[in-house]
Design a protein around this motif. Structure first.
Motif, PDB file in Angstrom:
ATOM      1  N   GLY A 157       0.811  -1.212   0.000  1.00 52.82           N
ATOM      2  CA  GLY A 157       0.000   0.000   0.000  1.00 52.82           C
ATOM      3  C   GLY A 157       0.851   1.272   0.000  1.00 52.82           C
ATOM      4  O   GLY A 157       0.724   2.119  -0.899  1.00 52.82           O
ATOM      5  N   PRO A 158       1.739   1.454   1.010  1.00 55.39           N
ATOM      6  CA  PRO A 158       2.632   2.617   0.981  1.00 55.39           C
ATOM      7  C   PRO A 158       3.500   2.672  -0.275  1.00 55.39           C
ATOM      8  O   PRO A 158       3.796   3.752  -0.778  1.00 55.39           O
ATOM      9  CB  PRO A 158       3.489   2.423   2.242  1.00 55.39           C
ATOM     10  CG  PRO A 158       2.642   1.605   3.152  1.00 55.39           C
ATOM     11  CD  PRO A 158       1.865   0.694   2.261  1.00 55.39           C
ATOM     12  N   VAL A 188       4.761   5.478  -5.359  1.00 53.02           N
ATOM     13  CA  VAL A 188       4.775   5.482  -6.824  1.00 53.02           C
ATOM     14  C   VAL A 188       3.866   6.588  -7.354  1.00 53.02           C
ATOM     15  O   VAL A 188       4.229   7.326  -8.284  1.00 53.02           O
ATOM     16  CB  VAL A 188       4.354   4.109  -7.364  1.00 53.02           C
ATOM     17  CG1 VAL A 188       4.137   4.170  -8.874  1.00 53.02           C
ATOM     18  CG2 VAL A 188       5.403   3.056  -7.028  1.00 53.02           C
ATOM     19  N   LEU A 189       2.678   6.727  -6.772  1.00 51.34           N
ATOM     20  CA  LEU A 189       1.757   7.786  -7.208  1.00 51.34           C
ATOM     21  C   LEU A 189       2.355   9.161  -6.949  1.00 51.34           C
ATOM     22  O   LEU A 189       2.252  10.059  -7.793  1.00 51.34           O
ATOM     23  CB  LEU A 189       0.420   7.638  -6.472  1.00 51.34           C
ATOM     24  CG  LEU A 189      -0.472   6.489  -6.922  1.00 51.34           C
ATOM     25  CD1 LEU A 189      -1.676   6.367  -5.983  1.00 51.34           C
ATOM     26  CD2 LEU A 189      -0.955   6.704  -8.355  1.00 51.34           C
ATOM     27  N   GLY A 190       2.971   9.343  -5.772  1.00 47.95           N
ATOM     28  CA  GLY A 190       3.610  10.614  -5.482  1.00 47.95           C
ATOM     29  C   GLY A 190       4.686  10.940  -6.504  1.00 47.95           C
ATOM     30  O   GLY A 190       4.797  12.085  -6.973  1.00 47.95           O
ATOM     31  N   GLY A 191       5.481   9.928  -6.882  1.00 48.64           N
ATOM     32  CA  GLY A 191       6.502  10.135  -7.900  1.00 48.64           C
ATOM     33  C   GLY A 191       5.907  10.471  -9.250  1.00 48.64           C
ATOM     34  O   GLY A 191       6.438  11.333  -9.980  1.00 48.64           O
ATOM     35  N   VAL A 247       2.337  15.854  -2.836  1.00 45.10           N
ATOM     36  CA  VAL A 247       2.638  15.979  -1.411  1.00 45.10           C
ATOM     37  C   VAL A 247       1.743  15.058  -0.588  1.00 45.10           C
ATOM     38  O   VAL A 247       2.214  14.357   0.316  1.00 45.10           O
ATOM     39  CB  VAL A 247       2.481  17.447  -0.960  1.00 45.10           C
ATOM     40  CG1 VAL A 247       2.584  17.547   0.557  1.00 45.10           C
ATOM     41  CG2 VAL A 247       3.519  18.324  -1.629  1.00 45.10           C
ATOM     42  N   SER A 248       0.442  15.026  -0.887  1.00 48.24           N
ATOM     43  CA  SER A 248      -0.491  14.230  -0.083  1.00 48.24           C
ATOM     44  C   SER A 248      -0.177  12.740  -0.177  1.00 48.24           C
ATOM     45  O   SER A 248      -0.257  12.015   0.820  1.00 48.24           O
ATOM     46  CB  SER A 248      -1.934  14.504  -0.507  1.00 48.24           C
ATOM     47  OG  SER A 248      -2.127  14.180  -1.871  1.00 48.24           O
ATOM     48  N   ASN A 249       0.209  12.250  -1.358  1.00 46.89           N
ATOM     49  CA  ASN A 249       0.543  10.830  -1.474  1.00 46.89           C
ATOM     50  C   ASN A 249       1.834  10.492  -0.747  1.00 46.89           C
ATOM     51  O   ASN A 249       1.946   9.419  -0.140  1.00 46.89           O
ATOM     52  CB  ASN A 249       0.632  10.417  -2.947  1.00 46.89           C
ATOM     53  CG  ASN A 249      -0.720  10.056  -3.525  1.00 46.89           C
ATOM     54  OD1 ASN A 249      -1.217   8.948  -3.334  1.00 46.89           O
ATOM     55  ND2 ASN A 249      -1.339  11.010  -4.206  1.00 46.89           N
ATOM     56  N   PHE A 250       2.821  11.396  -0.794  1.00 50.62           N
ATOM     57  CA  PHE A 250       4.039  11.161  -0.020  1.00 50.62           C
ATOM     58  C   PHE A 250       3.745  11.160   1.480  1.00 50.62           C
ATOM     59  O   PHE A 250       4.309  10.367   2.236  1.00 50.62           O
ATOM     60  CB  PHE A 250       5.092  12.226  -0.358  1.00 50.62           C
ATOM     61  CG  PHE A 250       5.784  11.996  -1.678  1.00 50.62           C
ATOM     62  CD1 PHE A 250       6.014  10.712  -2.146  1.00 50.62           C
ATOM     63  CD2 PHE A 250       6.219  13.064  -2.452  1.00 50.62           C
ATOM     64  CE1 PHE A 250       6.655  10.489  -3.371  1.00 50.62           C
ATOM     65  CE2 PHE A 250       6.860  12.853  -3.663  1.00 50.62           C
ATOM     66  CZ  PHE A 250       7.075  11.564  -4.122  1.00 50.62           C
TER      67      PHE A 250
END
Length: 405
Positions: free
Chosen positions: A140-141, A146-149, A173-176
């Motif tokens: 999950g993390p 990956v989405l943040g990147g 930022v929110s995904n990180f």
């Protein structure tokens, strides 16, 4: 974020502990939310609490957009709502990552919920090895990173001082943040399950891993309760009393969810340990058999003489047809019992109210959940009556196992 026993995984700042077994996705339950679809056969629900957090994000982010893009005017709130929707779509991707791994390991997933503080994947069964537990939690993390990147790379192609630039930056930022928060090593977060898996691998005892990760989770709850308001106050930005109150409330809610989730993880782990020892034969009460026209007082007298704890109604051929309900017996005053027949106080033996005496553990719980009732007839493989089990007896045995009393 995730919890280990029972099992729920969720991503955004935290969630609570999990739920009991079953093999297939369940139909919608009351309070599950709005059904949005069934990818991979797993139902996805949006709970009413999601609309509360979406409104809160729209209000806060929309207010901030006024300073970054003043030309938007009132439409900034539409942009902010779009951010809330896309952000929760990334939360859903995080949850689907947990779900796909769980399905790959044949653990079963009851449903996914999007709610106030993120998502919850209700994984039905336990990972069989520490490595599978670790990977189930870590994926999950990993997807959030990956989405943040991906959002970071997308910001390179747009003007940052634009609507797409602001949205992509916010999503990056929110995904990180989601990934970092869930990697904290305490239950019920994904990092807590990873810690549990590590301790399990070293000690060979999953319960030891659960207890260690749960205590770290409780320490994290205290740190969130105290630390979040202090961090907000130390940023050097002028803040109103309302801002301070909102920070304190959010910190308190997060801390409570983490604390309760950690405790729930321990309770669910104890329940899993206790389930193999849950045997219907050990729980069944001896029963006396009477006809429907037998006075209640006489039926209770026979039960006392036989040291029985239940009364079963039989027909003219001696076949059980109903069970006298304890709740109905208690409702009859003692002076009326010689004049009240047991027939009207009994529940007919519908399909599902006859349980095989050899049922144990999760099979027993599934049978009880399939047909809710106060009492069940326990029968031998050849159909003979073995006794009666009360739902309260099962609950008390499980409560004693979970609480250690």
């Amino acid at each position: 974020m995730s919890d280990s026993r029972g099992q729920r995984t969720s991503d955004q700042p935290p969630h609570d502990g999990g739920r009991p077994p079953g093999r297939t996705p369940e139909p919608r339950k009351r309070g599950a939310g709005i059904l949005m679809g069934r990818p991979f056969g797993v139902p996805i629900y949006v709970t009413p609490s999601w609309f509360v957090i979406a409104a809160l994000i729209t209000w806060i982010f929309g207010g901030q957009l006024g300073g970054v893009l003043p030309g938007l005017g009132g439409s900034r709130y539409l942009v902010a709502f779009s951010f809330a929707v896309v952000f929760y779509a990334s939360v859903l991707i995080h949850e689907l990552a947990h779900t796909l791994v769980a399905l790959r390991y044949r653990l079963g997933v009851r449903r996914i919920q999007l709610q106030f503080f993120g998502g919850v994947s209700e994984i039905e069964n336990e990972a069989e090895t520490p490595w599978r537990e670790f990977w189930l939690a870590f994926v999950g993390p990993l997807l959030s990173l990956v989405l943040g990147g991906a959002f970071y790379l997308a910001t390179r192609a747009v003007e940052l001082a634009s609507v797409p630039g602001v949205l992509l930056t916010g999503l990056m930022v929110s995904n990180f943040v989601v990934a970092a928060f869930n990697l904290l090593p305490g239950l019920p977060l994904d990092g807590g399950r990873m810690l549990r898996a590590a301790v399990w691998a070293v000690t060979g005892k999953p319960m030891t891993g659960t207890i260690a990760a749960a205590w770290v989770g409780r320490a994290l709850a205290v740190a969130v309760l105290i630390g979040l308001p202090l961090i907000s106050a130390s940023r050097g930005v002028q803040r109103t009393g309302t801002d301070t109150l909102v920070d304190a409330v959010i910190a308190a809610v997060l801390a409570a969810i983490i604390w309760n989730g950690a405790g729930g993880s321990v309770r669910n782990a104890r329940l899993k340990e206790a389930l193999p020892g849950l045997r219907l034969r050990d729980l069944a009460r001896r029963a006396v058999e009477v006809t429907a026209d037998t006075p209640l007082g006489e039926a209770l007298r026979r039960a006392r003489e036989a040291q029985a704890g239940a009364v079963v109604v039989i027909d003219g051929r001696g076949e059980p047809i109903a069970i006298v309900r304890e709740s109905a017996v208690r409702a009859v005053p003692e002076h009326r019992r010689p004049w009240v027949a047991v027939g009207p106080l009994a529940r007919d033996l519908e399909p599902g109210l006859r349980l095989a005496a050899d049922l144990t553990g999760e099979d027993l719980l599934r049978a009880v959940r399939a047909t809710p009732a106060g009492e069940y007839l326990v029968v031998e493989p050849d159909g003979r009556t073995y006794g009666v089990v009360a739902l309260t007896d099962i609950e008390q045995r499980l409560t004693a196992a979970v609480t250690g009393r």
